[in-house]
Design an enzyme around this catalytic site. Structure first.
Site, short mmCIF file in Angstrom:
data_model
loop_
_atom_site.label_atom_id
_atom_site.label_comp_id
_atom_site.label_asym_id
_atom_site.label_seq_id
_atom_site.Cartn_x
_atom_site.Cartn_y
_atom_site.Cartn_z
N LYS A 174 -39.97 -80.04 106.19
CA LYS A 174 -40.58 -80.93 105.20
C LYS A 174 -39.57 -82.04 104.90
CE LYS A 174 -42.91 -80.62 100.68
NZ LYS A 174 -43.29 -79.72 99.60
N SER A 201 -47.99 -79.94 98.17
CA SER A 201 -47.36 -81.12 98.74
C SER A 201 -46.86 -80.91 100.18
CB SER A 201 -46.20 -81.58 97.87
OG SER A 201 -45.24 -80.58 97.76
N SER A 258 -46.95 -75.55 96.34
CA SER A 258 -46.94 -76.48 97.47
C SER A 258 -46.75 -75.90 98.86
CB SER A 258 -45.88 -77.55 97.24
OG SER A 258 -46.32 -78.40 96.20
#
Lengths: 92, 474
Positions: free
Chosen positions: B79, B154, B178
């Site tokens: 990420k 996210s 997330s």
């Protein structure tokens, strides 16, 4: 009801420049969010606050690196620099 | 042709050990998929092709000399908020668009030691704030099951990368759900470890009392391997813990608790049907299921959306255009530089949360909001402590509905925030939780994935891996 003036003040505290349309929309949005999260006010129960098992600990405020050890790595990202210094405008 | 669709870490490891294919072969296969699919789905912000192939070559050497471990040669995506030295890490924000990480996060250090292959950095909601990846400064990622829909957020890039076979596993981060919510939307496993069990050193901070890095994978077993590789107490993270930090009570026959009343908050009928089917499956696997009560858990979203913006407003103060990142010259003085840099560099949702956080911490209001929220946080924690006296894991759906359409919730922040209702408690209390794919629901003629979420007491990842594997028949 949060006002536009309060939003402008908060933005200034947070060092964020907002244009007029942002102030408009944020005033509405933040107002409705605060009304929503404000429902915690209805909780009357108290609780005996305990220090949790996992808590933040601090180390001694001492230097742990060699002089200049990370300087060039850090300065690669620095937008405005003078030699080995990070440059900022005068603060008067 | 390597069968990427059905690949697992174990199968890949055996294949590389036996010489069926090399780590370079495996990495090249994923790089090919990325080339095919990335422009449509917008998953990878950057592919580290050269470095990945070098890591794969090194991995092949380790298979030859016998020093390969489980994660050696295994491709993984990061990420965009996880620092990887010498590579851009931008948290999908304009304010860090060209920011090069000056050091490795602890998780990347551990992955490098294990010989994993880091394929690239993947898209996310800016600074991890969002439930759809629509808040990325670099465009939304599309759900691989229906490209008119969001992948969740996210960590939407991480879950899509795994679902599209653009990597075998990925790292996401989880502050309010997330890793888990996008995993449910993309039909993959999303795992949130116990707070502190994975180091936050090198993870860009959003909510420091809530953040954790978690693995995304196709199987529970793969999530477990990644977790075991990245976990551990770290001197560089003052709230990190070792695996034996929390006492483990012995569990002979696992009892699963369901907070029935909590499910009445407006969950899509199809999700409830899928959830009840999952409960029946667990019963048939021999688990005892009982109802539990969590009286204060209904305050999860308000508590989360007071505490996390408060922590965000503090953590994002560092982005001032002075030390790193975007710098805009505002005119005559330093203050105007700050105002302009942050005004231009930070996205809409980020600004919203900073303003909210500044308000709830400000004099005159912090008692009513922030302090009160921390009290309710403790009350929610006590609910779970009490529940875990009677049950070993707690089960809910992961989300209230399947993946929604791109643009559907953008104009309604509270609708977005309610996405966190089932996932939020794990962050508020610090508990480990896993979202496991539980099937599909039909919408507009398309099958959309959904997931169920197991939560366990602090430090009991073992229970989650056990029940997750049993449920998935691994």
């Amino acid at each position: 009801m949060i006002t536009k003036e309060e939003i402008k003040n908060l933005a200034s505290l947070a060092r964020i420049e907002l244009d007029n349309s942002e102030v408009e929309s944020l005033t509405k949005e933040v107002d409705s969010i605060l009304a929503y999260v404000g429902q915690i006010q209805e909780v009357s129960a108290g609780v005996d606050r305990e220090i949790p098992k996992n808590r933040n600990i601090m180390r001694d405020d001492v230097v742990t690196n060699e002089p200049g050890q990370y300087t060039s790595d850090i300065l690669t990202n620095t937008p405005v620099k003078t030699g080995e210094y990070v440059s900022v405008k005068k603060i008067l | 042709m390597i069968d990427l669709k059905n690949l697992t870490i174990k199968k890949a490891h055996e294949a590389m050990k036996n010489g069926d294919f090399t780590a370079v072969d495996l990495t090249k296969s994923y790089l090919d998929i990325i080339k095919q699919k990335n422009s449509e789905l917008n998953v990878y912000l950057e592919v580290f092709e050269k470095d990945a192939l070098k890591q794969a070559e090194d991995a092949d050497k380790r298979f030859k000399d016998g020093s390969a471990v489980e994660m050696t040669g295994i491709p993984i995506a990061l990420k965009d908020n996880i620092l990887y030295q010498g590579h851009i890490s931008s948290s999908a924000s304009r304010i860090l668009e060209n920011h090069v990480a000056p050091y490795d996060s602890t998780v990347v250090k551990k992955l490098k030691e294990a010989g994993a292959v880091i394929l690239g950095r993947v898209n996310m909601d800016e600074f991890a704030m969002g439930v759809s990846t629509e808040n990325s400064a670099f465009g939304v990622t599309k759900n691989p099951y229906d490209t008119s829909r969001v992948p969740g957020g996210s960590s939407g890039g991480s879950t899509t990368a795994v679902a599209m076979d653009g990597t075998l596993v990925a790292l996401g981060s989880d502050t309010g759900g997330s890793c888990r919510q996008p995993a449910a939307f993309c039909g993959v496993v999303g795992f949130k470890p116990t707070y502190g069990s994975v180091s936050r050193h090198g993870l860009m901070a959003m909510g420091s009392s809530l953040d954790i890095i978690g693995p995304i994978a196709k199987t529970v077993s793969d999530a477990e391997v990644v977790f075991n590789t990245i976990k551990g107490k770290d001197d560089m993270d003052s709230t990190s813990i070792s695996s034996d930090f929390y006492p483990k009570k012995s569990v002979s026959k696992m009892v699963i608790g369901i907070p029935r009343e909590f499910l009445n908050i407006g969950v899509d009928e199809r999700i409830l049907t899928n959830f009840n089917d999952s409960v029946e499956k667990l019963k048939s696997l021999g688990y005892e299921i009982i109802d539990i009560d969590l009286p204060y858990v209904k305050y999860t979203v308000p508590v989360y959306y007071i505490i996390s913006p408060a922590e965000v407003s503090s953590n994002l103060a560092r982005f001032d255009g002075v030390k790193y990142g975007l710098h805009i010259d505002g005119g005559s003085n330093l203050l105007s530089d700050y105002l302009k840099t942050r005004g231009v560099g930070l996205g809409r949702e980020v600004k919203r949360r900073i303003i909210l956080g500044t308000y709830v911490l400000s004099s005159g209001y912090h008692d009513a909001y922030y302090n009160k929220a921390t009290v309710v946080r403790d009350l929610i924690t006590k609910d779970y402590t009490k529940a875990f006296e009677k049950v070993d894991v707690i089960l809910t759906p992961t989300t209230t509905g399947p993946a929604f359409k791109i643009g559907e919730k953008v104009s309604d922040p509270i609708k977005m925030y309610l996405e966190d209702i089932f996932t939020g408690p794990a962050n508020i209390v610090g508990l480990p939780a896993i979202s496991v794919p539980s099937g599909f629901v039909k919408e507009d003629g398309v099958d959309l994935p959904v997931g169920i979420q197991f939560m366990a007491p602090h430090g009991r990842e073992d229970l989650l891996f056990e029940v997750g594997k049993k449920f998935k028949g691994e």
